[in-house]
Motif scaffolding. Sequence first.
Motif, PDB file in Angstrom:
ATOM      1  N   MET A   1      -7.720  56.475 -44.732  1.00 50.83           N
ATOM      2  CA  MET A   1      -6.655  55.767 -44.035  1.00 50.83           C
ATOM      3  C   MET A   1      -5.659  56.815 -43.564  1.00 50.83           C
ATOM      4  O   MET A   1      -5.276  57.707 -44.325  1.00 50.83           O
ATOM      5  CB  MET A   1      -5.967  54.761 -44.957  1.00 50.83           C
ATOM      6  N   VAL A   2      -5.262  56.716 -42.305  1.00 48.94           N
ATOM      7  CA  VAL A   2      -4.384  57.725 -41.718  1.00 48.94           C
ATOM      8  C   VAL A   2      -3.162  57.079 -41.082  1.00 48.94           C
ATOM      9  O   VAL A   2      -3.137  55.888 -40.793  1.00 48.94           O
ATOM     10  CB  VAL A   2      -5.132  58.574 -40.663  1.00 48.94           C
ATOM     11  N   LEU A   3      -2.159  57.899 -40.852  1.00 55.35           N
ATOM     12  CA  LEU A   3      -0.960  57.516 -40.128  1.00 55.35           C
ATOM     13  C   LEU A   3      -1.046  58.183 -38.768  1.00 55.35           C
ATOM     14  O   LEU A   3      -1.366  59.373 -38.676  1.00 55.35           O
ATOM     15  CB  LEU A   3       0.271  58.004 -40.893  1.00 55.35           C
ATOM     16  N   PHE A   4      -0.773  57.420 -37.716  1.00 56.41           N
ATOM     17  CA  PHE A   4      -0.844  58.008 -36.382  1.00 56.41           C
ATOM     18  C   PHE A   4       0.359  57.581 -35.566  1.00 56.41           C
ATOM     19  O   PHE A   4       1.058  56.628 -35.898  1.00 56.41           O
ATOM     20  CB  PHE A   4      -2.149  57.614 -35.673  1.00 56.41           C
ATOM     21  N   CYS A   5       0.625  58.313 -34.500  1.00 56.54           N
ATOM     22  CA  CYS A   5       1.675  57.927 -33.557  1.00 56.54           C
ATOM     23  C   CYS A   5       1.092  57.994 -32.154  1.00 56.54           C
ATOM     24  O   CYS A   5       0.059  58.623 -31.924  1.00 56.54           O
ATOM     25  CB  CYS A   5       2.912  58.790 -33.709  1.00 56.54           C
ATOM     26  N   GLN A   6       1.772  57.328 -31.251  1.00 56.57           N
ATOM     27  CA  GLN A   6       1.280  57.233 -29.879  1.00 56.57           C
ATOM     28  C   GLN A   6       2.370  57.589 -28.869  1.00 56.57           C
ATOM     29  O   GLN A   6       3.534  57.719 -29.207  1.00 56.57           O
ATOM     30  CB  GLN A   6       0.802  55.808 -29.587  1.00 56.57           C
ATOM     31  N   ARG A   7       1.938  57.718 -27.632  1.00 53.50           N
ATOM     32  CA  ARG A   7       2.783  57.959 -26.466  1.00 53.50           C
ATOM     33  C   ARG A   7       3.531  59.281 -26.568  1.00 53.50           C
ATOM     34  O   ARG A   7       2.973  60.271 -27.007  1.00 53.50           O
ATOM     35  CB  ARG A   7       3.679  56.756 -26.234  1.00 53.50           C
ATOM     36  N   SER A   8       4.793  59.321 -26.172  1.00 52.45           N
ATOM     37  CA  SER A   8       5.502  60.603 -26.122  1.00 52.45           C
ATOM     38  C   SER A   8       5.664  61.219 -27.506  1.00 52.45           C
ATOM     39  O   SER A   8       5.726  62.438 -27.637  1.00 52.45           O
ATOM     40  CB  SER A   8       6.865  60.431 -25.450  1.00 52.45           C
ATOM     41  N   SER A   9       5.711  60.404 -28.548  1.00 56.41           N
ATOM     42  CA  SER A   9       5.808  60.941 -29.918  1.00 56.41           C
ATOM     43  C   SER A   9       4.574  61.753 -30.288  1.00 56.41           C
ATOM     44  O   SER A   9       4.664  62.694 -31.070  1.00 56.41           O
ATOM     45  CB  SER A   9       5.978  59.801 -30.922  1.00 56.41           C
ATOM     46  N   ALA A  10       3.427  61.413 -29.733  1.00 50.24           N
ATOM     47  CA  ALA A  10       2.186  62.136 -30.041  1.00 50.24           C
ATOM     48  C   ALA A  10       2.269  63.585 -29.596  1.00 50.24           C
ATOM     49  O   ALA A  10       1.727  64.470 -30.246  1.00 50.24           O
ATOM     50  CB  ALA A  10       0.996  61.440 -29.386  1.00 50.24           C
ATOM     51  N   ARG A  11       2.955  63.841 -28.507  1.00 47.92           N
ATOM     52  CA  ARG A  11       3.049  65.210 -28.006  1.00 47.92           C
ATOM     53  C   ARG A  11       4.017  66.070 -28.816  1.00 47.92           C
ATOM     54  O   ARG A  11       4.112  67.271 -28.604  1.00 47.92           O
ATOM     55  CB  ARG A  11       3.415  65.204 -26.530  1.00 47.92           C
ATOM     56  N   LEU A  12       4.746  65.468 -29.749  1.00 46.50           N
ATOM     57  CA  LEU A  12       5.648  66.242 -30.601  1.00 46.50           C
ATOM     58  C   LEU A  12       4.928  66.869 -31.789  1.00 46.50           C
ATOM     59  O   LEU A  12       5.501  67.682 -32.503  1.00 46.50           O
ATOM     60  CB  LEU A  12       6.797  65.352 -31.095  1.00 46.50           C
ATOM     61  N   ALA A  13       3.674  66.489 -32.019  1.00 42.86           N
ATOM     62  CA  ALA A  13       2.886  67.094 -33.093  1.00 42.86           C
ATOM     63  C   ALA A  13       2.672  68.574 -32.771  1.00 42.86           C
ATOM     64  O   ALA A  13       2.543  68.956 -31.608  1.00 42.86           O
ATOM     65  CB  ALA A  13       1.549  66.374 -33.242  1.00 42.86           C
ATOM     66  N   PRO A  14       2.636  69.418 -33.799  1.00 41.82           N
ATOM     67  CA  PRO A  14       2.468  70.861 -33.568  1.00 41.82           C
ATOM     68  C   PRO A  14       1.252  71.190 -32.709  1.00 41.82           C
ATOM     69  O   PRO A  14       0.159  70.684 -32.940  1.00 41.82           O
ATOM     70  CB  PRO A  14       2.297  71.424 -34.982  1.00 41.82           C
ATOM     71  N   GLY A  15       1.486  72.005 -31.690  1.00 41.53           N
ATOM     72  CA  GLY A  15       0.411  72.479 -30.826  1.00 41.53           C
ATOM     73  C   GLY A  15      -0.051  71.502 -29.762  1.00 41.53           C
ATOM     74  O   GLY A  15      -1.008  71.771 -29.052  1.00 41.53           O
ATOM     75  N   LEU A  16       0.636  70.375 -29.614  1.00 43.92           N
ATOM     76  CA  LEU A  16       0.186  69.369 -28.648  1.00 43.92           C
ATOM     77  C   LEU A  16       1.202  69.092 -27.544  1.00 43.92           C
ATOM     78  O   LEU A  16       1.024  68.166 -26.765  1.00 43.92           O
ATOM     79  CB  LEU A  16      -0.152  68.056 -29.368  1.00 43.92           C
ATOM     80  N   LYS A  17       2.251  69.902 -27.457  1.00 41.35           N
ATOM     81  CA  LYS A  17       3.308  69.638 -26.476  1.00 41.35           C
ATOM     82  C   LYS A  17       2.787  69.565 -25.044  1.00 41.35           C
ATOM     83  O   LYS A  17       3.204  68.723 -24.273  1.00 41.35           O
ATOM     84  CB  LYS A  17       4.403  70.696 -26.588  1.00 41.35           C
ATOM     85  N   GLU A  18       1.871  70.438 -24.697  1.00 41.41           N
ATOM     86  CA  GLU A  18       1.349  70.468 -23.324  1.00 41.41           C
ATOM     87  C   GLU A  18       0.005  69.749 -23.184  1.00 41.41           C
ATOM     88  O   GLU A  18      -0.552  69.694 -22.098  1.00 41.41           O
ATOM     89  CB  GLU A  18       1.214  71.920 -22.851  1.00 41.41           C
ATOM     90  N   ALA A  19      -0.513  69.207 -24.275  1.00 44.77           N
ATOM     91  CA  ALA A  19      -1.833  68.559 -24.237  1.00 44.77           C
ATOM     92  C   ALA A  19      -1.709  67.125 -23.707  1.00 44.77           C
ATOM     93  O   ALA A  19      -0.727  66.442 -23.972  1.00 44.77           O
ATOM     94  CB  ALA A  19      -2.451  68.550 -25.630  1.00 44.77           C
ATOM     95  N   PRO A  20      -2.712  66.674 -22.978  1.00 42.30           N
ATOM     96  CA  PRO A  20      -2.701  65.311 -22.434  1.00 42.30           C
ATOM     97  C   PRO A  20      -3.166  64.287 -23.470  1.00 42.30           C
ATOM     98  O   PRO A  20      -4.248  63.709 -23.364  1.00 42.30           O
ATOM     99  CB  PRO A  20      -3.680  65.404 -21.263  1.00 42.30           C
ATOM    100  N   VAL A  21      -2.356  64.083 -24.506  1.00 36.12           N
ATOM    101  CA  VAL A  21      -2.746  63.164 -25.582  1.00 36.12           C
ATOM    102  C   VAL A  21      -1.863  61.923 -25.574  1.00 36.12           C
ATOM    103  O   VAL A  21      -0.696  61.979 -25.182  1.00 36.12           O
ATOM    104  CB  VAL A  21      -2.678  63.840 -26.970  1.00 36.12           C
ATOM    105  N   ASP A  22      -2.434  60.816 -26.011  1.00 36.36           N
ATOM    106  CA  ASP A  22      -1.676  59.573 -26.130  1.00 36.36           C
ATOM    107  C   ASP A  22      -1.582  59.112 -27.578  1.00 36.36           C
ATOM    108  O   ASP A  22      -0.766  58.273 -27.903  1.00 36.36           O
ATOM    109  CB  ASP A  22      -2.316  58.475 -25.272  1.00 36.36           C
ATOM    110  N   ALA A  23      -2.417  59.657 -28.464  1.00 35.35           N
ATOM    111  CA  ALA A  23      -2.382  59.286 -29.881  1.00 35.35           C
ATOM    112  C   ALA A  23      -2.801  60.495 -30.714  1.00 35.35           C
ATOM    113  O   ALA A  23      -3.699  61.232 -30.335  1.00 35.35           O
ATOM    114  CB  ALA A  23      -3.320  58.114 -30.156  1.00 35.35           C
TER     115      ALA A  23
END
Length: 85
Positions: A42-64
């Motif tokens: 079981m995991v915790l996840f975030c979506q949308r602009s909050s997802a890009r705040l994860a380390p190393g993902l600022k410039e990545a095209p991620v939504d979750a």
Amino acid sequence: MSGRKLLLLRPQLVDDKDPTKFRPGMNTIVAVDSVGAGIGEMVLFCQRSSARLAPGLKEAPVDAVVIGIVDTVDVLGKVIYNAKQ
């Protein structure tokens, strides 16, 4: 995105009628794994602009993105999920 693991997630919601149980969400989410989660955890996840705040993902095209692995879930003083069981 090279080298990033993607996970298929099915959200688990606390059941309104019986808060001692989960009910499955209706959608499936594709998320980037930033914590090394395994199958069945079981995991915790975030979506949308909050997802890009994860380390190393600022410039990545991620939504979750997966941001944590859950040890226990306590609802109204009752443990309804324990990873060690």
